[in-house]
Design a protein around this motif. Structure first.
Motif, mmCIF file in Angstrom:
data_model
loop_
_atom_site.group_PDB
_atom_site.id
_atom_site.type_symbol
_atom_site.label_atom_id
_atom_site.label_comp_id
_atom_site.label_asym_id
_atom_site.label_seq_id
_atom_site.Cartn_x
_atom_site.Cartn_y
_atom_site.Cartn_z
ATOM 1 N N GLU A 72 87.562 78.233 65.515
ATOM 2 C CA GLU A 72 86.432 77.742 66.306
ATOM 3 C C GLU A 72 85.392 78.837 66.529
ATOM 4 O OE1 GLU A 72 85.699 74.692 67.157
ATOM 5 O OE2 GLU A 72 87.513 73.940 66.190
ATOM 6 N N ARG B 282 82.917 79.072 63.850
ATOM 7 C CA ARG B 282 81.986 77.944 63.744
ATOM 8 C C ARG B 282 80.784 78.095 64.675
ATOM 9 N NH1 ARG B 282 84.085 73.049 65.303
ATOM 10 N NH2 ARG B 282 82.599 71.997 63.924
ATOM 11 N N ALA C 131 81.355 74.991 67.677
ATOM 12 C CA ALA C 131 82.720 75.030 68.188
ATOM 13 C C ALA C 131 82.900 74.048 69.349
ATOM 14 C CB ALA C 131 83.064 76.440 68.644
#
Length: 409
Positions: free
Chosen positions: A65, A68, A72
């Protein structure tokens, strides 16, 4: 079920004959399980019964995450759990295909699979693009596409009554290097997880394999491992040969023997300890989270006059144990979902489905069951919000409490 009867037969025969076992490398010692790694494929599984593996799973989630950025933990979260059930997997396949046709099937943030659920999980994970594969596999295969029956003596002195090479070849037909690239993209870019469960029969523990990480490694060895995990998860102990995995511990070679994930659990979502760990660490969670559990089985008991023969009685008892275990798994998931504030949605084969089932992987039966699941989904499946019997019990308790209050008044 025929395979259950065969399993009961092999277990009884081995007990009576005291056969010598086939050769294998030494099993990974109990104290070294957490250290064992597959050469070139490190950190690809979780021993979900241990806190160390739960911590590792949460750490991997945080890492994915974090990569990202702003995306996220954005948006809603939808989880899909696909259970075992042999050729009853045709129900889940039909439901997924019909759900796509109906138009409300989400892209799942997490997909888990056990046994026949493990065979369909990677295709469900990649979405409706692979619906034709699910339909083809669960409406056209027959026993020879899954296993080669060994002779009774050969089966007794081997490690399974049947050779599952045809099933491995069927998996390999669809799971290739390009397929793994798609899995890896979804895992790394969109933070979507795919977990498949097997049972380490040496240790007697469930194992969840991070298929997204395996796909990310992307080597020929990773592809082979991906396929063999799918095979292992569907390898019914005694009926099919177990799958052997080579591990290293401090440079020394060992082996683990893995069988059907259903030997540990019929369906799983994620460890409740992982949710607790995430909360302790203050990890951001998506607000709206929904879990969809597809139980590829009936939940109502089916009457069946049992022959007064050892194998018949043993086979019937094993079938009952599996059904009871599956219902218990649903209650466990429900309790965890309620505690974690995740919506619970359950699908299963209803008592209104009565197509005759004469043998395992009966094409006629599977077509009828696929169509049953498909039609229910196209018309908007009425997902159950409780495990079987739960709401009835709650309603009954509520009525009793109301009655007591009235009597007191």
């Amino acid at each position: 079920m025929r395979l259950l009867s065969l399993t009961a037969c092999i277990a009884l025969s081995i007990t009576l004959l005291g056969c010598s076992s086939l050769e294998r490398k030494s099993a990974v010692p109990a104290q070294s399980l957490s250290k064992a790694q597959i050469a070139g494929l490190p950190s690809v599984r979780y021993l979900i019964s241990t806190q160390a593996s739960v911590d590792a799973l949460v750490a991997d989630l945080i890492q994915i995450e974090a990569a990202r950025g702003k995306q996220a933990f954005a948006g809603d979260a939808n989880f899909l759990a696909l259970s075992g059930g042999g050729d009853d997997g045709a129900f889940g396949a039909g439901l997924l295909v019909g759900w796509s046709k109906q138009g409300s099937r989400p892209a799942f943030n997490l997909v888990t699979g056990i046994s026949t659920g493990a065979l369909m999980a990677p295709f469900a994970y990649l979405g409706k693009e692979y619906d034709p594969v699910l339909q083809q596999v669960y409406t056209s295969i027959n026993p020879k596409d899954v296993y080669i029956q060994r002779g009774i003596l050969s089966g007794i002195f081997s490690d399974g009554l049947a050779d599952s090479t045809p099933l491995y070849q069927l998996i390999s037909k669809y799971v290739d290097a390009n397929f793994l690239k798609k899995i890896a993209y979804e895992y790394n870019t969109n933070g979507r997880w795919l977990l498949i469960g097997t049972t380490n029969i040496d240790a007697g523990i469930p194992v969840a394999w991070n298929m997204g990480r395996i796909a990310t490694i992307g080597t020929p060895e990773a592809l082979e491992l991906f396929r063999r995990i799918m095979l292992a998860s569907a390898s019914i102990p005694g009926a099919f040969s177990p799958v052997m995995f080579d591990f290293l511990v401090d440079g020394q070679a060992f082996q683990e023997m893995h069988v059907d994930g259903g030997a540990s659990t019929q369906v799983f979502l994620y460890p409740s300890a992982a949710a607790q760990k995430a909360n302790e660490l203050g990890i951001k969670r998506r607000f709206n989270r929904q879990a969809y559990i597809i139980r590829n089985s009936r939940l109502d008991p089916r009457w069946n006059e049992t022959e007064r023969r050892t194998i018949s009685v043993a086979g019937r008892a094993i079938a009952q144990l599996i059904q009871t275990q599956g219902i218990g798994d649903l209650y466990r998931i429900y309790a965890m979902a309620k505690m974690d504030q995740v919506g619970f949605n359950l699908a299963y084969i209803g008592s209104d489905f009565n197509e005759p089932h004469t043998e395992e992987f009966d094409t006629k039966y599977m077509n009828a069951l696929f169509q049953y699941g498909y039609e229910h989904a196209v018309n908007g499946y009425a997902w159950s919000k409780y495990p079987p019997g739960y709401k009835t019990a709650m309603d009954s308790d509520g009525e009793k409490m109301t009655l007591k209050k009235k009597n007191k008044q």
